[in-house]
Design a protein around this motif. Structure first.
Motif, PDB file in Angstrom:
ATOM      1  N   ARG A  76       1.081  -1.326   0.079  1.00  0.00           N
ATOM      2  CA  ARG A  76      -0.019   0.120  -0.112  1.00  0.00           C
ATOM      3  C   ARG A  76       0.970   1.141  -0.060  1.00  0.00           C
ATOM      4  O   ARG A  76       1.998   1.272   0.513  1.00  0.00           O
ATOM      5  CB  ARG A  76      -0.787  -0.020   1.168  1.00  0.00           C
ATOM      6  CG  ARG A  76      -1.943   1.174   1.509  1.00  0.00           C
ATOM      7  CD  ARG A  76      -2.811   1.191   2.587  1.00  0.00           C
ATOM      8  NE  ARG A  76      -3.742   2.059   2.707  1.00  0.00           N
ATOM      9  CZ  ARG A  76      -3.377   3.469   3.037  1.00  0.00           C
ATOM     10  NH1 ARG A  76      -2.335   3.502   3.609  1.00  0.00           N
ATOM     11  NH2 ARG A  76      -4.378   4.287   3.158  1.00  0.00           N
ATOM     12  N   ASP A  78       2.147   4.936   0.842  1.00  0.00           N
ATOM     13  CA  ASP A  78       2.125   5.658   1.981  1.00  0.00           C
ATOM     14  C   ASP A  78       2.324   7.038   1.604  1.00  0.00           C
ATOM     15  O   ASP A  78       1.558   8.127   2.183  1.00  0.00           O
ATOM     16  CB  ASP A  78       2.800   5.218   3.262  1.00  0.00           C
ATOM     17  CG  ASP A  78       2.453   3.929   3.642  1.00  0.00           C
ATOM     18  OD1 ASP A  78       1.578   3.591   3.767  1.00  0.00           O
ATOM     19  OD2 ASP A  78       3.443   3.134   4.174  1.00  0.00           O
ATOM     20  N   ARG A  79       3.501   7.210   1.123  1.00  0.00           N
ATOM     21  CA  ARG A  79       3.744   8.820   0.829  1.00  0.00           C
ATOM     22  C   ARG A  79       4.971   8.923  -0.074  1.00  0.00           C
ATOM     23  O   ARG A  79       5.599   8.067  -0.405  1.00  0.00           O
ATOM     24  CB  ARG A  79       4.148   9.616   2.125  1.00  0.00           C
ATOM     25  CG  ARG A  79       5.435   8.937   2.790  1.00  0.00           C
ATOM     26  CD  ARG A  79       5.508   9.523   4.134  1.00  0.00           C
ATOM     27  NE  ARG A  79       6.678   8.448   4.893  1.00  0.00           N
ATOM     28  CZ  ARG A  79       7.843   9.003   4.772  1.00  0.00           C
ATOM     29  NH1 ARG A  79       8.570  10.082   4.312  1.00  0.00           N
ATOM     30  NH2 ARG A  79       8.878   8.102   5.510  1.00  0.00           N
ATOM     31  N   ALA A  96       5.990   2.636   1.155  1.00  0.00           N
ATOM     32  CA  ALA A  96       4.902   1.740   0.971  1.00  0.00           C
ATOM     33  C   ALA A  96       5.140   0.711   2.057  1.00  0.00           C
ATOM     34  O   ALA A  96       6.505   0.444   2.507  1.00  0.00           O
ATOM     35  CB  ALA A  96       4.764   1.052  -0.534  1.00  0.00           C
ATOM     36  N   HIS A  97       4.120   0.071   2.496  1.00  0.00           N
ATOM     37  CA  HIS A  97       4.219  -1.042   3.351  1.00  0.00           C
ATOM     38  C   HIS A  97       3.176  -2.269   3.056  1.00  0.00           C
ATOM     39  O   HIS A  97       2.359  -2.311   2.165  1.00  0.00           O
ATOM     40  CB  HIS A  97       3.627  -0.623   4.742  1.00  0.00           C
ATOM     41  CG  HIS A  97       2.326  -0.332   5.018  1.00  0.00           C
ATOM     42  ND1 HIS A  97       1.881   0.865   4.706  1.00  0.00           N
ATOM     43  CD2 HIS A  97       1.565  -1.226   5.302  1.00  0.00           C
ATOM     44  CE1 HIS A  97       0.567   0.479   4.763  1.00  0.00           C
ATOM     45  NE2 HIS A  97       0.229  -0.534   5.522  1.00  0.00           N
ATOM     46  N   GLU A 102       8.035  -2.043   5.913  1.00  0.00           N
ATOM     47  CA  GLU A 102       8.003  -0.923   5.376  1.00  0.00           C
ATOM     48  C   GLU A 102       9.166  -0.855   4.292  1.00  0.00           C
ATOM     49  O   GLU A 102      10.213  -1.422   4.482  1.00  0.00           O
ATOM     50  CB  GLU A 102       7.885   0.426   5.960  1.00  0.00           C
ATOM     51  CG  GLU A 102       7.698   1.550   5.182  1.00  0.00           C
ATOM     52  CD  GLU A 102       8.263   2.978   6.018  1.00  0.00           C
ATOM     53  OE1 GLU A 102       7.365   3.877   5.654  1.00  0.00           O
ATOM     54  OE2 GLU A 102       9.070   3.232   6.675  1.00  0.00           O
ATOM     55  N   VAL A 121      -1.070   7.761  -3.556  1.00  0.00           N
ATOM     56  CA  VAL A 121      -1.265   7.510  -2.176  1.00  0.00           C
ATOM     57  C   VAL A 121      -2.464   7.026  -1.744  1.00  0.00           C
ATOM     58  O   VAL A 121      -3.516   7.107  -2.039  1.00  0.00           O
ATOM     59  CB  VAL A 121      -1.083   8.506  -1.124  1.00  0.00           C
ATOM     60  CG1 VAL A 121      -1.124   8.455   0.078  1.00  0.00           C
ATOM     61  CG2 VAL A 121       0.542   9.379  -1.393  1.00  0.00           C
TER      62      VAL A 121
END
Length: 702
Positions: A76, A78-79, A96-97, A102, A121
């Motif tokens: 997913r 994240d930033r 992402a993680h 991560e 994101v």
């Protein structure tokens, strides 16, 4: 005419999308076909096979992914962390993680807008690439694939890896190959159904599909059914084309050459020894061929020093007895002059006139030789390929002997054919060629083998020595030279090169000259012909006792009283070449030795090579080992010489298919000599596919 069905495959590769002239030039470097002077075609891309695969089925999760492993991760986003403004050296990172940890996806010189669109994101995406760990933190630099979870199915799970060259990316090559596969028309099947069934061969198109789009790494094994199918097709095309050449060449009917034996007897009487059993046997086979109305096409294989030249001379004598002329062609001038030196005294005792013709004969001497060949006053001529150039005319050339055939391709054989009224042809080689390769390169010929060494030849003692014991060796050579022995010292290079740290012939010559003075000579390929001859003469006559040389002396140089052969950096030579070089000593009645100098540490292959050399002097055994260690392209030197190297087949894996293909090809031509039946027409397509167009032309010319 080429079947119009094949037109899409004969279009230039620049007709493919995304392949301009610049990319085409790069692709041509990885195409396995021998392009000669033509550009690559769409069909050539079919045979650019992957050498390995990337298996993207490995999905361990971030925390469990090993350093350097190629993995596929579902993550997913994240930033995004763009680099500071104006500082392009800092990479763009996307964090992402997944459930395990991560990861930073790292991009250099990135386009921010593109990455934001690819990986918004909060979105779940699938990324695939190589894992790297820095200070305990996982990272993936420039993932190979990024796709939204909904498109995950479109990711290639098992991805083929192709041979590349500087500037050519895997993606561009894969796209071009994909387009080439898309243009493959539906082809008629040329296989014999029983052969296909026995070997579980898939259809031609299905085999290509499986190799270029593997679903498992095992699909790419050279021993798998798909690769074997294509190897068989290639062998069949080769064997068919050799069989057609053979039929065509034989059809240019020769004439029976029968002599009364008087010249042959005179030469035999002049010989200081009697022939070995295998020389007599080979000669009987040759004489039987010469007496037939069909042309002779025979390969005479014999180890270094097994006495091929004498067999050739006696065959040439038979040709002259029958009222014709004979020519002997050698690949180098040194060798041509040596054959001349062996043949002339014997031939002259039998009242024959012998001449030489190389690029070096000029002016009056050359004109006299050309006139003598044309009016028939010269019975035998020895020379280099200058013999078969335009201005040379023979009154009646009936036998052509070609030495060291693997240096001349099938095309040169045909050029010789054009010189006389279809002369008989005897081809000699001292390179012991494994049986399988005899079939691929000389499938159009009958084969005689000389298996014995002439009487009086002593075995050669072979030792291996590390380079750091050089001083010891120089001491032993000093003693040997004092006793009147002569030494060859072989180096792999002419002059020292920047890239490779080896002692060159020129350096070694300088070092040995300091030690031994003027008794050291030097010969290498960059010298002029006259300089080489002078260096060889001085060594032969004993003015020099140590001859430093590159491999120019490998084929055929004869100095009977040379008893020591030193080969420096022996680990850099192939087995066949080491064997050829070793055969330069042991030609007289004194015991001889060969010293293989090597540099530690040795790789596995080099170790194996040197131990084979220590253990045996049997050239045929050595050639089989060489084939296992090096593969066929290297062995015939075909990477340079344009004899049949293969695009798909690998002799070391597919040798068993070669005999099947040969028998199949002979059977086809016995039943359908002009390839007119339905299968015959399909086989014409096969010949075009594998670039055997000359064979199809022979069908028409026949």
């Amino acid at each position: 005419m080429r079947p119009s069905l094949l037109d899409p495959l004969f279009a230039p590769i620049t007709s493919l999308e995304g392949v301009g002239p610049k990319v085409a030039t790069m692709i041509e470097k990885v195409v396995p076909a021998d392009l000669g002077d033509r550009s690559a075609r769409v069909g050539d891309l079919l045979f650019v096979l992957p050498h390995s695969v990337i298996d993207r089925r490995n999905r361990p999760g971030i925390a469990l992914a090993a350093e350097g492993a190629i993995v596929t991760l579902e993550v997913r986003i994240d930033r995004h962390q763009p680099p500071p403004r104006g500082n392009r050296s800092v990479p763009y990172r996307v964090y992402a993680h997944d459930d395990t940890g991560e990861i930073a996806l790292t991009f250099f010189h990135a386009h921010a807008a593109y990455l934001e669109k690819q990986m918004p994101v909060g979105e779940h995406v699938v990324v695939s690439g190589r894992m790297e760990w820095f200070n305990g933190r996982p990272s993936m630099v420039h993932p190979d694939h990024i796709a939204p979870l909904s498109d995950a199915a479109s990711l290639p799970l098992v991805e083929p890896v192709y041979p590349l060259t500087a500037g050519l990316s895997g993606k561009v090559l894969r796209r071009a190959i994909g387009q080439a596969l898309g243009r493959l028309p539906e082809l008629p099947d040329w296989l014999d159904p029983t052969v296909a069934k026995k070997h579980s061969f898939p259809a031609f198109a299905a085999a290509l599909e499986r190799l270029h789009d593997p679903s498992d790494p095992i699909d790419l094994s050279p021993e798998g059914a798909a690769w074997r199918r294509l190897a068989y097709d290639e062998f069949l095309a080769g064997q068919l084309s050799l069989a057609l050449t053979r039929t065509h060449v034989r059809r240019l009917s020769g004439r029976p050459l029968k002599g009364d034996g008087r010249i042959e007897d005179a030469i035999r009487k002049a010989l200081p020894y009697s022939l070995t059993g295998s020389q007599e046997f080979a000669l009987a086979e040759i004489n039987a061929d010469l007496a037939e109305p069909e042309r002779m096409l025979r390969l005479l294989q014999g180890d270094v020093g097994s006495g091929k030249t004498v067999v050739a001379l006696l065959a040439m004598a038979r040709a002259v007895e029958a009222g014709g002329q004979a020519a002997l062609m050698a690949p180098t001038e040194i060798l041509a002059r040596q054959h001349l030196a062996t043949i002339t005294p014997l031939a002259e005792r039998a009242g024959l006139k012998v001449a030489i013709l190389t690029g070096r004969e000029k002016g009056r001497e050359r004109s006299a030789t050309l006139a003598g060949l044309e009016d028939g006053s010269i019975d035998m001529v020895v020379g280099t390929h200058a013999l078969f150039q335009e201005p040379v005319k023979f009154r009646d050339l009936v036998l052509a002997v070609v030495d060291e055939q693997h240096r001349f391709g099938v095309h040169q054989r045909l050029a010789i054919t054009a010189k006389g009224d279809a002369p008989d042809m005897l081809v000699m080689t001292a390179t012991p060629i494994p049986r399988t390769l005899v079939l691929t390169a000389f499938g159009d010929m009958d084969v005689s083998r000389l298996t014995e060494k002439p009487a009086g030849r002593r075995p050669i003692r072979t030792v291996t020595l590390p380079l750091d014991r050089l001083d010891e060796l120089i001491g032993r050579i000093s003693d040997a030279v004092a006793e009147g022995q002569k030494v060859y010292w072989i180096c792999p290079l002419v002059e020292e090169s920047e890239e490779i740290k080896l002692t060159s012939a020129e350096d070694r010559f300088a070092i040995l000259k300091q030690e031994f003075g003027d008794i050291v000579g030097l010969v290498h390929g960059r010298m002029k012909g006259a300089e080489k001859d002078e260096a060889m003469r001085a060594f032969k006559e004993g003015e020099t006792k140590i001859l430093v040389a590159t491999t120019v002396i490998e084929v055929g140089v004869d100095v009977p009283d040379a008893t020591i052969m030193v080969i420096e950096h022996a680990e850099r030579f192939g087995l066949a070449q080491l064997h050829q070089l070793r055969g330069r000593v042991g030609r007289g009645d004194k015991p001889s030795s060969c010293v293989l100098l090597y540099k530690d540490p040795l790789g596995e292959t080099a170790k194996k090579r040197l131990s084979v050399m220590r253990d045996t002097e049997d050239g045929f055994l050595i050639s089989e080992e060489d084939l296992k260690l090096r593969g066929e392209g290297e062995l015939l030197g075909t990477r340079q010489s344009g004899t049949p190297g293969f695009q798909v087949a690998r002799i070391e894996f597919h040798a068993d298919l070669l005999e099947v293909a040969r028998d199949d090809a002979r059977l086809i031509l016995a039943r359908d000599p002009d390839l007119q039946t339905e299968r015959g027409q399909a086989l014409r397509v096969l010949l075009y596919l594998f670039g055997r167009d000359e064979a199809v032309r022979l069908l028409r010319a026949g």
